[in-house]
Write an enzyme that holds these catalytic residues in place. Structure first.
Site, PDB file in Angstrom:
ATOM      1  N   GLU A 273     -13.830  -4.501  -4.696  1.00  0.00           N
ATOM      2  CA  GLU A 273     -14.084  -4.241  -3.276  1.00  0.00           C
ATOM      3  C   GLU A 273     -13.051  -3.202  -2.846  1.00  0.00           C
ATOM      4  O   GLU A 273     -11.855  -3.507  -2.785  1.00  0.00           O
ATOM      5  CB  GLU A 273     -13.966  -5.535  -2.471  1.00  0.00           C
ATOM      6  CG  GLU A 273     -14.999  -6.555  -2.930  1.00  0.00           C
ATOM      7  CD  GLU A 273     -15.086  -7.811  -2.086  1.00  0.00           C
ATOM      8  OE1 GLU A 273     -14.155  -8.090  -1.315  1.00  0.00           O
ATOM      9  OE2 GLU A 273     -16.100  -8.511  -2.211  1.00  0.00           O
TER      10      GLU A 273
ATOM     11  N   CYS B 225     -10.966  -2.787   5.836  1.00  0.00           N
ATOM     12  CA  CYS B 225     -11.752  -1.821   5.055  1.00  0.00           C
ATOM     13  C   CYS B 225     -13.061  -1.461   5.752  1.00  0.00           C
ATOM     14  O   CYS B 225     -13.650  -0.431   5.481  1.00  0.00           O
ATOM     15  CB  CYS B 225     -12.041  -2.391   3.682  1.00  0.00           C
ATOM     16  SG  CYS B 225     -12.897  -3.973   3.782  1.00  0.00           S
TER      17      CYS B 225
ATOM     18  N   LYS C  53      -2.341 -12.100  -8.218  1.00  0.00           N
ATOM     19  CA  LYS C  53      -1.260 -11.151  -7.929  1.00  0.00           C
ATOM     20  C   LYS C  53      -1.512 -10.622  -6.512  1.00  0.00           C
ATOM     21  O   LYS C  53      -2.317  -9.719  -6.293  1.00  0.00           O
ATOM     22  CB  LYS C  53      -1.312  -9.994  -8.948  1.00  0.00           C
ATOM     23  CG  LYS C  53       0.018  -9.379  -9.274  1.00  0.00           C
ATOM     24  CD  LYS C  53       0.766  -8.781  -8.109  1.00  0.00           C
ATOM     25  CE  LYS C  53       0.274  -7.408  -7.751  1.00  0.00           C
ATOM     26  NZ  LYS C  53       0.821  -6.926  -6.458  1.00  0.00           N
TER      27      LYS C  53
ATOM     28  N   GLU D 222     -10.268   8.249   3.598  1.00  0.00           N
ATOM     29  CA  GLU D 222      -9.909   7.008   4.285  1.00  0.00           C
ATOM     30  C   GLU D 222      -8.468   7.124   4.793  1.00  0.00           C
ATOM     31  O   GLU D 222      -7.565   7.474   4.040  1.00  0.00           O
ATOM     32  CB  GLU D 222     -10.010   5.814   3.320  1.00  0.00           C
ATOM     33  CG  GLU D 222      -9.705   4.490   3.997  1.00  0.00           C
ATOM     34  CD  GLU D 222      -9.666   3.302   3.035  1.00  0.00           C
ATOM     35  OE1 GLU D 222      -8.987   3.403   1.989  1.00  0.00           O
ATOM     36  OE2 GLU D 222     -10.294   2.277   3.327  1.00  0.00           O
TER      37      GLU D 222
HETATM   38  P1  NAD Z   1      -3.773  -1.110  -3.187  1.00  0.00           P
HETATM   39  O1  NAD Z   1      -4.876  -0.656  -4.076  1.00  0.00           O
HETATM   40  O2  NAD Z   1      -2.608  -0.222  -3.014  1.00  0.00           O
HETATM   41  O3  NAD Z   1      -3.178  -2.504  -3.683  1.00  0.00           O
HETATM   42  C1  NAD Z   1      -3.997  -3.632  -3.834  1.00  0.00           C
HETATM   43  C2  NAD Z   1      -3.391  -4.525  -4.895  1.00  0.00           C
HETATM   44  O4  NAD Z   1      -3.459  -3.860  -6.148  1.00  0.00           O
HETATM   45  C3  NAD Z   1      -1.929  -4.877  -4.660  1.00  0.00           C
HETATM   46  O5  NAD Z   1      -1.743  -6.231  -5.029  1.00  0.00           O
HETATM   47  C4  NAD Z   1      -1.217  -3.935  -5.614  1.00  0.00           C
HETATM   48  O6  NAD Z   1       0.049  -4.388  -6.018  1.00  0.00           O
HETATM   49  C5  NAD Z   1      -2.175  -3.910  -6.782  1.00  0.00           C
HETATM   50  N1  NAD Z   1      -2.082  -2.748  -7.662  1.00  0.00           N
HETATM   51  C6  NAD Z   1      -1.773  -1.482  -7.327  1.00  0.00           C
HETATM   52  N2  NAD Z   1      -1.825  -0.687  -8.427  1.00  0.00           N
HETATM   53  C7  NAD Z   1      -2.186  -1.481  -9.475  1.00  0.00           C
HETATM   54  C8  NAD Z   1      -2.412  -1.254 -10.856  1.00  0.00           C
HETATM   55  N3  NAD Z   1      -2.294  -0.032 -11.397  1.00  0.00           N
HETATM   56  N4  NAD Z   1      -2.772  -2.292 -11.627  1.00  0.00           N
HETATM   57  C9  NAD Z   1      -2.917  -3.534 -11.093  1.00  0.00           C
HETATM   58  N5  NAD Z   1      -2.696  -3.807  -9.796  1.00  0.00           N
HETATM   59  C10 NAD Z   1      -2.360  -2.792  -8.985  1.00  0.00           C
HETATM   60  O7  NAD Z   1      -4.464  -1.458  -1.796  1.00  0.00           O
HETATM   61  P2  NAD Z   1      -3.752  -1.901  -0.460  1.00  0.00           P
HETATM   62  O8  NAD Z   1      -2.998  -0.724   0.066  1.00  0.00           O
HETATM   63  O9  NAD Z   1      -3.050  -3.186  -0.695  1.00  0.00           O
HETATM   64  O10 NAD Z   1      -5.006  -2.201   0.496  1.00  0.00           O
HETATM   65  C11 NAD Z   1      -5.627  -1.241   1.293  1.00  0.00           C
HETATM   66  C12 NAD Z   1      -6.848  -0.693   0.605  1.00  0.00           C
HETATM   67  O11 NAD Z   1      -7.707  -1.763   0.266  1.00  0.00           O
HETATM   68  C13 NAD Z   1      -7.682   0.210   1.489  1.00  0.00           C
HETATM   69  O12 NAD Z   1      -8.161   1.271   0.719  1.00  0.00           O
HETATM   70  C14 NAD Z   1      -8.840  -0.673   1.910  1.00  0.00           C
HETATM   71  O13 NAD Z   1     -10.011   0.003   2.277  1.00  0.00           O
HETATM   72  C15 NAD Z   1      -9.029  -1.499   0.689  1.00  0.00           C
HETATM   73  N6  NAD Z   1      -9.703  -2.764   1.012  1.00  0.00           N
HETATM   74  C16 NAD Z   1     -11.008  -2.918   0.650  1.00  0.00           C
HETATM   75  C17 NAD Z   1     -11.672  -4.095   0.977  1.00  0.00           C
HETATM   76  C18 NAD Z   1     -13.125  -4.326   0.630  1.00  0.00           C
HETATM   77  O14 NAD Z   1     -13.570  -5.462   0.764  1.00  0.00           O
HETATM   78  N7  NAD Z   1     -13.858  -3.330   0.205  1.00  0.00           N
HETATM   79  C19 NAD Z   1     -10.997  -5.091   1.650  1.00  0.00           C
HETATM   80  C20 NAD Z   1      -9.669  -4.889   1.998  1.00  0.00           C
HETATM   81  C21 NAD Z   1      -9.020  -3.713   1.663  1.00  0.00           C
HETATM   82  O1  6OD Z   2     -15.030 -11.070   5.208  1.00  0.00           O
HETATM   83  C1  6OD Z   2     -14.942 -10.901   3.984  1.00  0.00           C
HETATM   84  O2  6OD Z   2     -15.343 -11.720   3.157  1.00  0.00           O
HETATM   85  C2  6OD Z   2     -14.371  -9.659   3.471  1.00  0.00           C
HETATM   86  N1  6OD Z   2     -14.406  -9.488   2.137  1.00  0.00           N
HETATM   87  C3  6OD Z   2     -13.804  -8.774   4.318  1.00  0.00           C
HETATM   88  C4  6OD Z   2     -13.193  -7.584   3.920  1.00  0.00           C
HETATM   89  C5  6OD Z   2     -12.439  -6.894   4.782  1.00  0.00           C
HETATM   90  C6  6OD Z   2     -11.759  -5.699   4.418  1.00  0.00           C
HETATM   91  O3  6OD Z   2     -10.666  -5.364   4.814  1.00  0.00           O
END
Ligand code: NAD
Ligand code: 6OD
Length: 488
Positions: free
Chosen positions: A257, A291, A181, A392
């Site tokens: 993550e 992130c 998804k 954040e």
């Molecule tokens: P988000 O949590 O809003 O959405 C991520 C995914 O989850 C989307 O596909 C969304 O449709 C789905 N989703 C949302 N609510 C849900 C629920 N209740 N049940 C199931 N699925 C659900 O995140 P975003 O805005 O797409 O991404 C940005 C965030 O992601 C930031 O907080 C960023 O730090 C984090 N992020 C973390 C990493 C990491 O590796 N730690 C990497 C990239 C992004």
């Molecule tokens: O490089 C990767 O494998 C990884 N998970 C990066 C995450 C980036 C966050 O936005």
């Protein structure tokens, strides 16, 4: 982009592209125009996707030996590379990010994820143990790694193909089937990957794709589905809480993550130019929507003023604009996300920040004014307990604060509910090691940022995640070990 108007991105279930009664708009954040429409998977489509993944587990895929599976993974990488331009165009249209980032990071990493995990699964060390038994005989125990089953992959919009394949590749390498998804904001490359699966001849049911939103939509239907065996998720920490609550009912294993509020620490003995160049990257890459981006920058007092001035100069040189104009920085992902980031821009001033640069929405006088652009922004002067220091923001923004002592800056860096990444800049390798070891994060870079060896564990502590992916850690999460103990 106009060629896609009227096009509807479809779900991919049991080897077929399928459509539902509902669809939603995929919007280009450069100009607010529609890229295409996207078919939103309803409960029935999600259910069919999970059932198809379950069925495929026990078919050709489940019985395929590892070397055959690896050939398929490598063929997927080849096919992504063959269709490189399609993937680049799709990712750029969904996100508005610069061509150089998409061509150098997003799409190559999307392909590399398949190659790396194909190599790793072949070289996974066997585990076998000999023991003496009480009756004077012996026993051998060995471990057989089985697939965990049907994996739900829920991914975000900031590095769409890269972060999705980071999970799909090891899950498939380990013999699982997946239902993906992708984010509702960036549905295109996941759909192209379905085409790639079809072209390469991946048996049906192994890669399924459901489009939609989170709550009360495909995301929630998928993670709550009783026939899903585990959930791997990248996204916001609060979404992690919702998914964990849903997964808890069936005790599904989760790999998360999540968000970050990462610190960069610049000591006075750092290579100044390298620290500036690295911090420009770590704050502003992808419009701050990684992130791992540094939102809190701590600079040792003797070089503080010089560092603030140099970072301001570099931030003001960043060319904001359309990907096709060779810009360095594109827009935020959506006007909704920009509203959130702008609310922090106002809050920072209320909390006492000095605005060093940025802080506004740029005005172009053309279609870009309908997009979601925002200026690279730097603040100083906030107290450590300000919300802008604690929460954040996920935009092109950082706060720079001075420090005098090593213990002091270690305290600042760790005084957060998050724990994803840190970057330390110094020429003193003992200090780098000493401070690096004290960082309460999953990854700490010394004199660099976002340098990735895909064999290393990746993930975060505290609100930044649960578990680690990367290398053998991914293979362990996506496998169920079975110990066989043979009495001789
Ligand atoms: P988000 O949590 O809003 O959405 C991520 C995914 O989850 C989307 O596909 C969304 O449709 C789905 N989703 C949302 N609510 C849900 C629920 N209740 N049940 C199931 N699925 C659900 O995140 P975003 O805005 O797409 O991404 C940005 C965030 O992601 C930031 O907080 C960023 O730090 C984090 N992020 C973390 C990493 C990491 O590796 N730690 C990497 C990239 C992004
Ligand atoms: O490089 C990767 O494998 C990884 N998970 C990066 C995450 C980036 C966050 O936005």
């Amino acid at each position: 982009m106009t060629k896609n108007l009227g096009k509807v991105l479809r779900n991919y279930v049991d080897g077929e592209f399928v459509i539902s009664n509902h669809s939603f708009n995929n919007i280009n954040p450069v100009n607010g125009q529609m890229v295409c429409r996207v078919s939103e998977a309803d409960k029935d489509i999600v259910d069919r996707a999970v059932k198809s993944a379950r069925k495929a587990l026990h078919g050709e895929w489940g019985n395929m030996d590892v070397s055959e599976r690896c050939k398929i993974l490598n063929a997927l990488a080849d096919e992504i590379e063959r269709r490189f331009d399609d993937f680049v165009a799709a990712e750029v249209a969904d996100t508005g990010k610069s061509y150089s980032q998409v061509k150098n990071i997003d799409i190559p990493r999307g392909a590399a994820n398949f190659r790396v995990f194909a190599d790793l699964i072949k070289t996974r060390p066997p585990q076998s143990f000999e023991m003496d038994t009480a009756d004077g005989k012996s026993a051998t125990s060995y471990v057989v790694n089985k697939p965990i089953g049907v994996v739900a992959v829920v991914s975000p919009w900031n590095l769409p193909l890269l972060l999705m394949t980071w999970k799909v590749a090891p899950a498939l390498a380990s013999g699982n089937t997946v239902v993906v998804k992708p984010s509702e904001e960036t549905p295109s490359t996941a759909t192209l990957l379905a085409e790639v699966m079809q072209n390469v001849g991946v048996p049906k049911g192994i890669y399924n794709l459901v489009h939609g939103f989170g709550p009360n939509s495909a995301g929630e239907f998928l993670v709550g589905h009783e026939d899903v065996d585990c959930v791997t998720f990248t996204g916001e920490s609060k979404t992690g809480t919702a998914i964990m609550q849903s997964a808890a009912r069936d005790l599904k294993p989760v790999s998360f993550e999540l968000g970050g509020k990462n610190a960069a620490i610049i000591f006075a003995d750092a290579d100044f130019d390298a620290a500036i160049a690295g911090t420009v990257r770590s704050v502003f890459t992808n419009c701050g929507q990684v992130c791992l981006c540094s939102e809190r920058v701590y600079v040792e007092r003797p070089i503080f003023d010089k560092f603030v001035a140099a970072l301001k100069e570099r931030a003001e040189e960043i060319k904001i604009g359309r990907p096709q104009d060779g810009s360095d920085m594109g827009p935020l992902i959506s006007t909704k996300h920009r509203k959130k980031v702008l609310s922090y821009f106002s809050l920072a001033l209320e909390e006492g920040a000095s605005l060093i640069t940025g802080g506004k929405v740029p005005e172009f006088g053309d279609e870009r004014d309908n997009g979601s652009f925002i200026e690279p922004t730097i603040w100083t002067g906030l107290p450590e307990d300000a919300r802008c220091i604690k929460e954040e923001i996920f935009g092109p923004v950082c706060h720079i604060a001075p420090f005098d002592r090593e213990e002091e800056v270690v305290g600042y860096a760790n005084d957060t509910n998050y724990g994803l990444a840190a970057a330390i800049w110094t020429k003193d390798s003992s200090k780098a090691d000493r401070v690096g070891r004290q960082m309460e994060v999953g990854i700490c870079w010394i004199n660099d940022w976002f340098l990735r060896d895909l064999r290393t564990p990746f993930g975060g502590v505290k609100l930044s995640g649960i578990g680690r992916e990367g290398g053998m850690h991914s293979l362990d999460f996506y496998s169920e070990p079975l110990t066989i103990c043979v009495k001789h």
